[in-house]
Design a protein around this motif. Sequence first.
Motif, PDB file in Angstrom:
ATOM      1  N   ILE A 160       0.863  -1.175   0.000  1.00 17.43           N
ATOM      2  CA  ILE A 160       0.000   0.000   0.000  1.00 17.43           C
ATOM      3  C   ILE A 160       0.899   1.223   0.000  1.00 17.43           C
ATOM      4  CG2 ILE A 160      -1.772   1.266   1.269  1.00 17.43           C
ATOM      5  CD1 ILE A 160      -2.440  -1.520   2.597  1.00 17.43           C
ATOM      6  N   GLY A 161       0.763   2.071  -1.000  1.00 14.77           N
ATOM      7  CA  GLY A 161       1.616   3.243  -1.127  1.00 14.77           C
ATOM      8  C   GLY A 161       0.872   4.528  -0.809  1.00 14.77           C
ATOM      9  N   PHE A 162       1.493   5.364   0.024  1.00 15.38           N
ATOM     10  CA  PHE A 162       0.930   6.664   0.377  1.00 15.38           C
ATOM     11  C   PHE A 162       1.935   7.716  -0.056  1.00 15.38           C
ATOM     12  CE2 PHE A 162       0.284  10.132   3.529  1.00 15.38           C
ATOM     13  CZ  PHE A 162      -1.065  10.395   3.303  1.00 15.38           C
ATOM     14  N   LYS A 163       1.542   8.575  -0.985  1.00 18.27           N
ATOM     15  CA  LYS A 163       2.491   9.482  -1.631  1.00 18.27           C
ATOM     16  C   LYS A 163       2.748  10.733  -0.793  1.00 18.27           C
ATOM     17  CE  LYS A 163       3.520  10.527  -6.461  1.00 18.27           C
ATOM     18  NZ  LYS A 163       2.968  10.530  -7.835  1.00 18.27           N
ATOM     19  N   ASN A 164       4.005  11.165  -0.775  1.00 14.72           N
ATOM     20  CA  ASN A 164       4.320  12.427  -0.105  1.00 14.72           C
ATOM     21  C   ASN A 164       4.405  13.567  -1.112  1.00 14.72           C
ATOM     22  OD1 ASN A 164       7.075  12.663  -1.163  1.00 14.72           O
ATOM     23  ND2 ASN A 164       7.672  11.088   0.306  1.00 14.72           N
ATOM     24  N   GLY A 184       9.443  12.661   2.475  1.00 14.19           N
ATOM     25  CA  GLY A 184       9.003  13.977   2.922  1.00 14.19           C
ATOM     26  C   GLY A 184       7.621  13.905   3.541  1.00 14.19           C
ATOM     27  N   ILE A 185       7.069  15.062   3.838  1.00 11.04           N
ATOM     28  CA  ILE A 185       5.741  15.136   4.443  1.00 11.04           C
ATOM     29  C   ILE A 185       4.666  15.064   3.363  1.00 11.04           C
ATOM     30  CG2 ILE A 185       6.637  16.531   6.340  1.00 11.04           C
ATOM     31  CD1 ILE A 185       5.230  18.964   5.068  1.00 11.04           C
ATOM     32  N   THR A 186       3.451  14.763   3.801  1.00  8.93           N
ATOM     33  CA  THR A 186       2.281  14.811   2.915  1.00  8.93           C
ATOM     34  C   THR A 186       1.316  15.852   3.463  1.00  8.93           C
ATOM     35  OG1 THR A 186       2.501  12.439   2.446  1.00  8.93           O
ATOM     36  CG2 THR A 186       0.396  13.490   1.893  1.00  8.93           C
ATOM     37  N   PHE A 229      10.546  15.074  10.393  1.00  8.74           N
ATOM     38  CA  PHE A 229      10.117  16.101   9.443  1.00  8.74           C
ATOM     39  C   PHE A 229       9.270  17.194  10.086  1.00  8.74           C
ATOM     40  CE2 PHE A 229      10.789  12.662   6.240  1.00  8.74           C
ATOM     41  CZ  PHE A 229      11.740  13.320   5.496  1.00  8.74           C
ATOM     42  N   PHE A 230       9.196  17.188  11.418  1.00  6.13           N
ATOM     43  CA  PHE A 230       8.346  18.195  12.070  1.00  6.13           C
ATOM     44  C   PHE A 230       8.762  19.613  11.706  1.00  6.13           C
ATOM     45  CE2 PHE A 230       7.513  21.102  15.626  1.00  6.13           C
ATOM     46  CZ  PHE A 230       6.126  21.051  15.637  1.00  6.13           C
ATOM     47  N   GLU A 231      10.066  19.894  11.732  1.00  7.35           N
ATOM     48  CA  GLU A 231      10.530  21.248  11.407  1.00  7.35           C
ATOM     49  C   GLU A 231      10.197  21.610   9.960  1.00  7.35           C
ATOM     50  OE1 GLU A 231      11.712  23.546  13.322  1.00  7.35           O
ATOM     51  OE2 GLU A 231      11.922  22.380  15.166  1.00  7.35           O
ATOM     52  N   THR A 232      10.287  20.622   9.071  1.00  6.95           N
ATOM     53  CA  THR A 232       9.926  20.851   7.669  1.00  6.95           C
ATOM     54  C   THR A 232       8.461  21.257   7.545  1.00  6.95           C
ATOM     55  OG1 THR A 232      11.539  19.189   6.968  1.00  6.95           O
ATOM     56  CG2 THR A 232       9.838  19.786   5.378  1.00  6.95           C
ATOM     57  N   ALA A 233       7.630  20.671   8.398  1.00  8.81           N
ATOM     58  CA  ALA A 233       6.184  20.922   8.316  1.00  8.81           C
ATOM     59  C   ALA A 233       5.762  22.233   8.958  1.00  8.81           C
ATOM     60  CB  ALA A 233       5.431  19.765   8.979  1.00  8.81           C
ATOM     61  N   ARG A 234       6.589  22.797   9.803  1.00 11.94           N
ATOM     62  CA  ARG A 234       6.170  23.965  10.592  1.00 11.94           C
ATOM     63  C   ARG A 234       5.666  25.158   9.766  1.00 11.94           C
ATOM     64  NH1 ARG A 234      10.212  25.787  15.172  1.00 11.94           N
ATOM     65  NH2 ARG A 234       8.644  27.467  15.230  1.00 11.94           N
ATOM     66  N   PRO A 235       6.318  25.535   8.672  1.00 13.46           N
ATOM     67  CA  PRO A 235       5.785  26.688   7.913  1.00 13.46           C
ATOM     68  C   PRO A 235       4.336  26.496   7.476  1.00 13.46           C
ATOM     69  CG  PRO A 235       8.017  26.207   7.215  1.00 13.46           C
ATOM     70  CD  PRO A 235       7.611  25.084   8.128  1.00 13.46           C
TER      71      PRO A 235
END
Length: 300
Positions: A160-164, A184-186, A229-235
């Motif tokens: 099962i693939g979940f794309k970012n 990366g994040i989704t 990836f939390f910091e990546t998601a912050r913006p």
Amino acid sequence: MDFSKKRLSVSEAKEIDMVHFLAGLGFEPAKIRNNDYWYHSPLRDEKTPSFKVNRRLNCWYDHGLGKGGNLVDFAILFHGCTVAELLQNLNGNFSLHKPVSQQTFPKQEQEKQIKILGDFVLSSNVLLRYLQQRRIPIDIADRYCREVRYELNGKVYYGIGFKNDLGGFEIRNPYFKASSSPKGITTIDNSAGEVIVFEGFTDFLSFKATHQQDPEDRFDFVVLNSVSFFETARPFLEKHNTIRLYLDRDATGQNCSRYALSLSSNYKDESSLYQNHKDFNDWIVNFGKPQRKHQKQKLK
């Protein structure tokens, strides 16, 4: 705690300070910016430091490999060993806060990359049965997931693939958990005032399954695909008035939640909803079942 008499658990190993651990292996940061410690990657040769440890979260991310995680994730990659071998070798050699001395592990094999061969509509009976076991309705999974065929070590598998957002996939099947590069994040942007944050996509799918009556644009969503990836998601997160965290109840997830709460009152920790469970999906799977199962797990 006397680790010479009791082997470290996985959760205890994850609590070990990454900076001290790396120092014990002979790696010192090339630069330090606030909570971010930048290293020349211990996992490969490079001239520019691109391996980051966020000391507040106690997580790492290697920008060259597109991989990250907690200390256990790093150690099994670095030493080329299993989790059981790692815990056995760590036993009695350091506390949770002191540097570790170099251990003898099997020589690391070169990591094999997952190659995506194609993605299709979910159709495999094995994967559909797996979703049912996780109490995720097929129609919900169909909206957000694909059946991914991939090659690893010369063999073809499916999951099962979940794309970012970068085009990589988080991949799950009953026997395997992996991801393809780039990692990366989704984000799911409905231009809502609130955003809901999950660590993994099965938790996101479970939430969608339990909120099917909600308007589609009621919330925005972020699936971190890794706490690192939390910091990546912050913006993206901090464009919202309310940020609801549904992270895992393990040490890494809770550390991230506490860190987020320290940043702004807009962050809300919602994980008490499933406080006796590993994560949101585990709560859904075991909802209504006797708690004996979880009590036994705690005793292990």
